[in-house]
Every structure is written in structure tokens, then in C-alpha cells.
Scaffold this active site. Structure first.
Site, short mmCIF file in Angstrom:
data_model
loop_
_atom_site.label_atom_id
_atom_site.label_comp_id
_atom_site.label_asym_id
_atom_site.label_seq_id
_atom_site.Cartn_x
_atom_site.Cartn_y
_atom_site.Cartn_z
N GLY A 114 -3.09 -0.05 9.49
CA GLY A 114 -2.52 -1.38 9.38
C GLY A 114 -2.66 -2.22 10.64
O GLY A 114 -2.89 -3.42 10.57
N THR A 115 -2.54 -1.61 11.80
CA THR A 115 -2.63 -2.37 13.06
C THR A 115 -4.01 -2.99 13.22
O THR A 115 -4.13 -4.17 13.56
CB THR A 115 -2.30 -1.46 14.26
OG1 THR A 115 -0.92 -1.07 14.17
CG2 THR A 115 -2.52 -2.19 15.57
N ASN A 141 9.80 -3.52 8.25
CA ASN A 141 9.72 -2.07 8.44
C ASN A 141 10.97 -1.45 9.07
O ASN A 141 11.12 -0.23 9.07
CB ASN A 141 8.50 -1.72 9.30
CG ASN A 141 8.56 -2.34 10.68
OD1 ASN A 141 8.70 -3.55 10.81
ND2 ASN A 141 8.45 -1.53 11.71
N GLN A 180 4.52 -1.57 4.39
CA GLN A 180 5.65 -0.89 3.74
C GLN A 180 5.70 -1.13 2.23
O GLN A 180 6.54 -0.56 1.54
CB GLN A 180 6.97 -1.34 4.37
CG GLN A 180 7.13 -0.98 5.83
CD GLN A 180 7.25 0.51 6.09
OE1 GLN A 180 7.61 1.28 5.20
NE2 GLN A 180 6.95 0.93 7.31
N SER A 207 -1.85 0.97 5.12
CA SER A 207 -2.05 2.15 5.95
C SER A 207 -1.70 3.38 5.11
O SER A 207 -0.58 3.50 4.62
CB SER A 207 -1.15 2.08 7.20
OG SER A 207 -1.59 2.97 8.19
N HIS A 218 -1.01 6.46 5.52
CA HIS A 218 0.04 7.43 5.85
C HIS A 218 1.44 6.96 5.48
O HIS A 218 2.41 7.71 5.59
CB HIS A 218 -0.01 7.80 7.34
CG HIS A 218 0.42 6.73 8.28
ND1 HIS A 218 1.62 6.76 8.94
CD2 HIS A 218 -0.19 5.59 8.68
CE1 HIS A 218 1.73 5.69 9.72
NE2 HIS A 218 0.65 4.97 9.58
N CYS A 237 6.80 3.03 16.03
CA CYS A 237 5.72 2.58 16.91
C CYS A 237 6.23 2.32 18.32
O CYS A 237 5.46 2.19 19.25
CB CYS A 237 5.07 1.31 16.35
SG CYS A 237 4.38 1.53 14.70
#
Length: 378
Positions: free
Chosen positions: A71-72, A152, A180, A200, A202, A328
Site C-alpha cells: 500500500g505505501t 487504520n 483496510q 496490501s 497482508h 507502522c
């Protein structure tokens, strides 16, 4: 010691079916997708089939999906392209976005001279729609709105229909960090005309280090870095074949079981709220995290009526994994930028914990967590 994992907003357990797919890919599909021989062609065909299957879940074309490391990177790719490639001169965002968005916007403000405006929030961390419209109406600059669909840390849901309406009314581009959301909610991008989303793997029981960006058709994509010209020039780097195939399986599995998993996890969250209210006086829930209609069913952000700087550590020592904010920022002493933004100074002094749930969370684990919280906060 019993191990209880309640930090699913940070990352989730990989499904066994996903591990099996990735294991087979590592053994049988190890070719470089850029190679022209049969091993490369087989790998290329596999990731293109995965791209089509992922796109189908969002009712978009396969060509609109770009695979990334997560995602980042996807947020960065989108925001940099908005400014450097699509002519955006102004970004409207909020001060409680993920740092992948906030820090990128701040960098673009300094390096490219874009105008960066922040929409006001109410005391619960919700976007002030009237102020958002005022911001959109007071400038003719080409504008991008970047507002996350689910926060998040506090789990608040963005009023998506209203934001999409404003984007269309004022001809603004709309990017949403949907990390999310993906795998937990259905999202038809023909029904909700968002220009850019991110995912993302994960976060929905897939592997770490792989995700995707969605760019609405018609937007060219400049890469963040250069090299092999993969992803049709949008992202140089040899594709993570096993990761992409694992993500495809995880997403397919999540969407297939969406309603069942949502009902199960919602019951867990409601049960936890009931137990917390029963055992602790003057407990508070940050944002709208305890409101089943205005927050996601996977996150509960709890503010306890005490200051205990060691609570997170003590829970960990008891075998319970939780977060004090965004994972994070783990290792940082700065605390949660989200809670600092929405809580009064007096409220922010008390200890807040983010609990986040998955289909693997059980009532027995919740009961054990309540017992340990009572011991630690007595």
C-alpha cells in the site's frame, strides 16, 4: 503461554490455502516473467491471469491494476503521478491519513510547490463534508482529494457516496487509501467512481510485500523508479510471482467468504465491547470505533480511564498482541498522530489501545484478554 493475536489491522495470519499457492508457485513457476522462453511465458501468463481475476472483483479492466510492493508504494505511485503526470496543483487531505499519504503530500508540497489543504474533522474524526465542499468550491486549481475509506487506527468509515458526489460536482480527482477496506468490503468501482485505490495483501490474509494500485483508465502512469520497464512501464522490478499469486488467492478467498467472515467478526467485536463496558467504568471508544454503522467491524480503539505507559508491553508479556496506534509507527515515541488530532489534551493523557480482529479471533481469546486487562488495570 497462550498467544493471542489482536493486531490484525497491522497484518493478518496468512491463510493455509495462500501458503499452498505460493509454495507451488515457488516450486513450479519460478521463471522471470520478462523472459521469452517457456518458463518466463508461463510466469507471465500466471500474473496476467491474476491481474484479470483481481480486476474482476472491482469491476474494472485488468489494465487498470498495477502490482506493487504494498500500500505505501501504491500511495506514493498515485500521488506522485497526480502531481508530476496529471497536472494536479492542489491536494485536499486530512490530518489523520496514513503517513504513506501525509508524508508524501508534505514532500510534494515542498518539492513541487503544490497547495496542500486539510479538511476539518469533527470530534470523532469524521470528515466535515461542508468544509470539504467549501475547499473544493474556492479554487480553480486542478485538485486531488486523498481521503482514506477506513481509518487504520479508529476504524471510521468515510461517507463514500457524498465524497464521490463532490468529486464529480467539482471535477476533482479522488484517491482513497483503501488498505483496510480491500478483502473486508465489496467495492464496485463502476458504482463508486474513485479514480485511484490501493491494496496490501497482508491485510486480508495474504503475503507481506505485495499489493496493487488502481489507476482509472485514461491516466498514463510514470514510474517511481526505472529499470526493466515492467508493468507496462509503470513499475520497474521483476514481478513477485509467488506473492502476486498468493494475493490473488487471498483476495478471492476473502471475497468468497465476505458475508460469513463479516458476521463472525462483527459478533466478536460486539461481544468485546459488551465485556469492556461491563468490567470497566468510564471506558471510552475513540472515534466511532464502537459504532457498528460508522466504523469497520475489524477495529476497536479503546481509551482506558487510567494512564499506564506499560500496558502495551504488559499485554505483550501476557501473550496478547495489540497496538497503541498504527503498527507502522512501532518503536516510535511520538504516539498516534490520529489520536493527537481528535482527542482533547486531557483525554490524550489516558492510555489508548487498538484491538483489531480477524476470522481467527475467538470469544475465548476475548475472555482471556478481559481477564488480563482487569489484572493489569486493577
Amino acid at each position: 503461554m497462550k498467544a493471542i493475536y489482536l493486531d490484525n489491522a497491522a497484518t493478518t495470519i496468512i491463510d493455509s490455502e495462500v501458503i499452498s499457492v505460493m509454495h507451488n508457485a515457488a516450486l513450479e513457476n519460478y521463471g522471470n516473467p520478462s523472459s521469452t522462453h517457456q518458463f518466463g511465458r508461463k510466469a507471465k501468463a500466471a500474473i496476467e491471469n491474476a491481474r484479470k481475476n483481481i480486476a474482476r472483483h472491482f469491476n474494472v479492466a485488468a489494465s487498470e491494476i498495477i502490482f506493487t510492493s504494498g500500500g505505501t508504494e501504491a500511495d506514493n505511485l498515485i500521488l506522485h503521478n497526480a502531481v508530476l503526470n496529471l497536472g494536479v496543483q492542489r491536494i485536499i487531505t486530512s490530518k489523520i491519513e496514513h503517513h504513506a499519504v501525509l508524508h508524501t503530500c508534505e514532500f510534494l508540497e515542498k518539492s513541487q510547490g503544490i497547495q496542500l489543504d486539510f479538511v476539518q474533522l469533527d470530534a470523532q474524526g469524521n470528515v466535515d463534508i461542508e468544509h470539504l465542499e467549501t475547499l473544493l468550491a474556492t479554487s480553480d486549481k486542478k485538485t486531488l482529494m486523498s481521503l482514506m475509506l477506513i481509518n487504520n487506527e479508529i476504524g471510521n468509515l468515510l461517507p463514500l457516496e457524498e465524497v464521490c458526489h463532490l468529486a464529480k460536482k467539482y471535477h476533482a480527482l479522488f484517491h482513497s487509501d483503501t488498505v483496510q477496506t480491500i478483502g473486508h468490503y465489496s467495492l464496485d468501482l463502476q458504482q463508486f467512481p474513485i479514480d485511484f485505490i490501493v491494496a496490501s495483501a497482508h491485510k486480508f490474509h495474504g503475503p507481506n510485500g505485495v499489493g496493487f494500485a488502481y489507476f482509472k483508465k485514461g491516466f498514463g502512469v510514470l514510474p517511481l523508479f526505472y529499470g526493466g520497464n515492467q508493468e507496462k512501464g509503470a513499475r520497474s522490478s521483476t514481478e513477485n510471482v509467488a506473492g502476486i499469486l498468493g494475493m490473488e488467492k487471498a483476495l478471492s478467498f476473502a471475497i468468497q467468504n465476505l458475508e460469513k467472515d463479516r458476521n463472525q467478526i462483527s459478533e466478536i467485536k460486539k461481544y468485546f465491547i459488551t465485556e469492556l463496558n461491563h468490567h470497566f467504568e468510564t471506558i471510552h471508544f475513540n472515534g466511532f470505533s464502537a459504532d457498528e454503522n460508522r466504523s469497520t467491524y475489524t477495529i476497536l480503539n479503546v481509551r482506558f480511564p487510567t494512564k499506564n505507559d506499560l500496558l502495551l508491553f504488559s499485554l505483550d508479556m501476557a501473550g496478547i498482541a495489540v497496538s497503541g496506534g498504527s503498527a507502522c509507527q512501532s518503536g516510535s515515541n511520538k504516539g498516534s498522530h490520529v489520536l493527537k488530532e481528535i482527542l482533547k489534551d486531557e483525554e490524550a493523557k489516558f492510555t489508548s489501545i487498538r484491538f483489531s480482529f480477524s476470522k481467527y479471533t475467538t470469544k475465548e481469546e476475548i475472555d482471556f484478554t478481559i481477564v488480563k486487562l482487569k489484572e493489569l488495570l486493577k
